[in-house]
Design an enzyme around this catalytic site. Sequence first.
Site, short mmCIF file in Angstrom:
data_model
loop_
_atom_site.label_atom_id
_atom_site.label_comp_id
_atom_site.label_asym_id
_atom_site.label_seq_id
_atom_site.Cartn_x
_atom_site.Cartn_y
_atom_site.Cartn_z
N ASP A 1 0.88 -1.16 0.00
CA ASP A 1 0.00 0.00 0.00
C ASP A 1 0.92 1.22 0.00
OD1 ASP A 1 -2.29 1.62 0.23
OD2 ASP A 1 -2.12 1.65 2.41
N GLU B 1 -1.22 -1.23 -4.80
CA GLU B 1 -2.45 -0.47 -5.01
C GLU B 1 -2.26 0.49 -6.17
OE1 GLU B 1 -5.21 1.10 -1.80
OE2 GLU B 1 -4.23 2.94 -2.49
N ASP C 1 -2.56 1.15 7.03
CA ASP C 1 -1.72 0.89 5.86
C ASP C 1 -1.26 -0.57 5.85
OD1 ASP C 1 -1.14 3.95 5.09
OD2 ASP C 1 -0.91 3.67 7.26
#
Length: 173
Positions: free
Chosen positions: A7, A68, A141
Amino acid sequence: MRVLGIDPGLTRCGVGVVEGETGRPLRLVDVGVVRTSSDLPIAERLVSIDRALDAWIEEHRPDVVAVERVFARSDVSTVMGTAQASGIALACAARRGLTVALHTPSEVKAAVSGNGRADKAQVGAMVTRILRLDRTPSPADAADALALAITHIWRGGAQARIEAAMAKAGATR
């Protein structure tokens, strides 16, 4: 399949490794957050992220890296930092010859919670349940990185099998 989920973020970059396959219980291998100080120049922060991600790849030897996909937000400075960290993640994986998969936030939310508009608490709760953890990974996160890895195992693995079958069908014609 062992997947390193990332992430991306300039201040907090979530990382998580999950192992498993579709239809079987998944297993948490490791989870964490790479942090950089906003007091440092951006170039130094990116080098720190690069080194940390490279160490994660070296230690955990993933088959795939799931990152991501960056999307536009209203705060341009946040998008820039996220995009820069994402580029570092992509470069780290490419240097090692690893397959990289990009998953959108809504795709990840839908995969782990059934709702593409789930909030961070819902995603964290589902990651905890899916991986049979005692507590939700923190900060968010870290949970998001695990959600990316889970999504890739569930969706990416199936997509790879479809592509392989189509390639085989095309080769036999």
